[in-house]
Motif scaffolding. Sequence first.
Motif, short mmCIF file in Angstrom:
data_model
loop_
_atom_site.label_atom_id
_atom_site.label_comp_id
_atom_site.label_asym_id
_atom_site.label_seq_id
_atom_site.Cartn_x
_atom_site.Cartn_y
_atom_site.Cartn_z
N VAL A 166 0.84 -1.20 0.00
CA VAL A 166 0.00 0.00 0.00
C VAL A 166 0.88 1.25 0.00
N ALA A 167 1.96 1.21 0.79
CA ALA A 167 2.89 2.35 0.82
C ALA A 167 3.41 2.65 -0.59
N VAL A 168 3.76 1.59 -1.31
CA VAL A 168 4.27 1.78 -2.68
C VAL A 168 3.22 2.47 -3.54
N GLU A 169 1.98 2.00 -3.43
CA GLU A 169 0.91 2.62 -4.22
C GLU A 169 0.77 4.11 -3.91
N LEU A 170 0.90 4.44 -2.62
CA LEU A 170 0.76 5.86 -2.23
C LEU A 170 1.98 6.67 -2.68
N LEU A 171 3.15 6.05 -2.61
CA LEU A 171 4.39 6.81 -2.85
C LEU A 171 4.73 6.96 -4.34
N ILE A 172 4.33 5.99 -5.15
CA ILE A 172 4.71 6.05 -6.57
C ILE A 172 4.32 7.37 -7.24
N PRO A 173 3.08 7.81 -7.10
CA PRO A 173 2.75 9.07 -7.77
C PRO A 173 3.49 10.27 -7.17
N LEU A 174 3.91 10.16 -5.91
CA LEU A 174 4.50 11.31 -5.22
C LEU A 174 6.00 11.44 -5.49
N ILE A 175 6.71 10.31 -5.44
CA ILE A 175 8.18 10.37 -5.54
C ILE A 175 8.73 9.25 -6.44
N PRO A 176 8.26 9.14 -7.67
CA PRO A 176 8.74 8.05 -8.54
C PRO A 176 10.25 8.07 -8.74
N GLU A 177 10.79 9.26 -8.95
CA GLU A 177 12.21 9.40 -9.23
C GLU A 177 13.05 8.93 -8.04
N ARG A 178 12.63 9.38 -6.86
CA ARG A 178 13.36 9.02 -5.63
C ARG A 178 13.34 7.50 -5.40
N LEU A 179 12.20 6.88 -5.69
CA LEU A 179 12.08 5.44 -5.50
C LEU A 179 13.00 4.70 -6.47
N LYS A 180 13.05 5.21 -7.69
CA LYS A 180 13.91 4.58 -8.69
C LYS A 180 15.38 4.69 -8.26
N GLU A 181 15.75 5.90 -7.84
CA GLU A 181 17.12 6.16 -7.39
C GLU A 181 17.51 5.24 -6.23
N ARG A 182 16.64 5.15 -5.27
CA ARG A 182 16.96 4.44 -4.03
C ARG A 182 16.94 2.93 -4.21
N PHE A 183 15.96 2.43 -5.01
CA PHE A 183 15.77 0.98 -5.07
C PHE A 183 16.09 0.37 -6.44
N GLY A 184 16.42 1.22 -7.40
CA GLY A 184 16.91 0.69 -8.66
C GLY A 184 15.85 0.20 -9.64
N VAL A 185 14.60 0.31 -9.28
CA VAL A 185 13.54 -0.11 -10.20
C VAL A 185 12.61 1.08 -10.45
N ASP A 186 12.33 1.34 -11.72
CA ASP A 186 11.51 2.51 -12.04
C ASP A 186 10.03 2.19 -11.82
#
Length: 291
Positions: free
Chosen positions: A214-234
């Motif tokens: 659920v956190a991923v669903e909430l965070l994807i629209p907010l910080i996609p770039e940061r998630l990609k940077e941190r975890f390596g998957v876009d």
Amino acid sequence: MENLTPHLIQWYPGHIAKARRQLQEQLKQADLVLEVLDARIPQASRHKEIRRLIGERQCLVILNKSDLIPASLLRRWVDWFEARGEQVFATNSQDGEGVRAVLRATQTKAALVNERRERRGMRPRAVRAAVIGFPNVGKSALINRLVGKRVAESAAKPGVTRQLRWVRISEQIELLDSPGILPPRLEDQHSAVKLAICDDIGQAAYTVTRVAAVAVELLIPLIPERLKERFGVDPRVVQGEAWLAEVADLKYHGSLDRASEQLLVDFRHGQLGRVALEIPMVEVAPENPPA
Ligand SMILES: Nc1nc2c(ncn2[C@@H]2O[C@H](COP(=O)(O)OP(=O)(O)O)[C@@H](O)[C@H]2O)c(=O)[nH]1
Ligand SMILES: [Mg+2]
């Protein structure tokens, strides 16, 4: 958050009943209330029955952990509460920012309480302020800041504060530190999962992978770039649980548990930047119907 089932988060009924008794006990003894909310989720971290339980007592609303959300949103939340006639303060109880203003307002309220007592022919006494809020929102940290020294145990573990304890912060004011309050009912799973994501939840049962999804669903629209940077998957390419699964494969030897844990830990510690999980809903005035 479409994939929520009614029982993603479960509190133990015995704990809820006990927390509720303690809350009522605290409020009975309090002249005023400092209601501590988590600035990332001001609505989910507001106890649904709280207005009624507070009754006629004076109340200050504290948006704590304000360092974890963008300043522009913090401003909007402050406006939102003020528009509702609530006296609201933004704090970072870790470094003390905003705490002096809370102290001044508490002193002003305390003086009012004593004036009223005097008018009724009662002797002035130390005013009692109850600091209430969900587990882990920062009640103890705030109290320590208000006192100016470490008197309340503040820790990352939700539910560290176990008994009611009065702490004198000045000649005029005693604060009540307390264990966290818990939700009055279990049905509100949308709030419950946000409390879990932010770790403001106390002892509750939930599956980390599902909360992280659920956190991923909430965070994807907010910080996609940061998630990609941190975890390596876009996350703009693969989403939700599939995104977590890829992160697990890429970084955690396929362990979805560890990927989920890390995502939540990063978010909770502000490692993903300032992110608010709730934005204030502005009530739009109905437009004039066309003539
Ligand atoms: N980033 C941030 N962390 C905070 C803030 N206030 C408290 N914390 C942290 O949140 C955790 C819970 O704080 P605590 O005072 O024990 O919460 P309580 O259960 O409500 O008494 C601790 O790890 C604190 O260091 C804040 O304003 N900002
Ligand atoms: Mg505490």
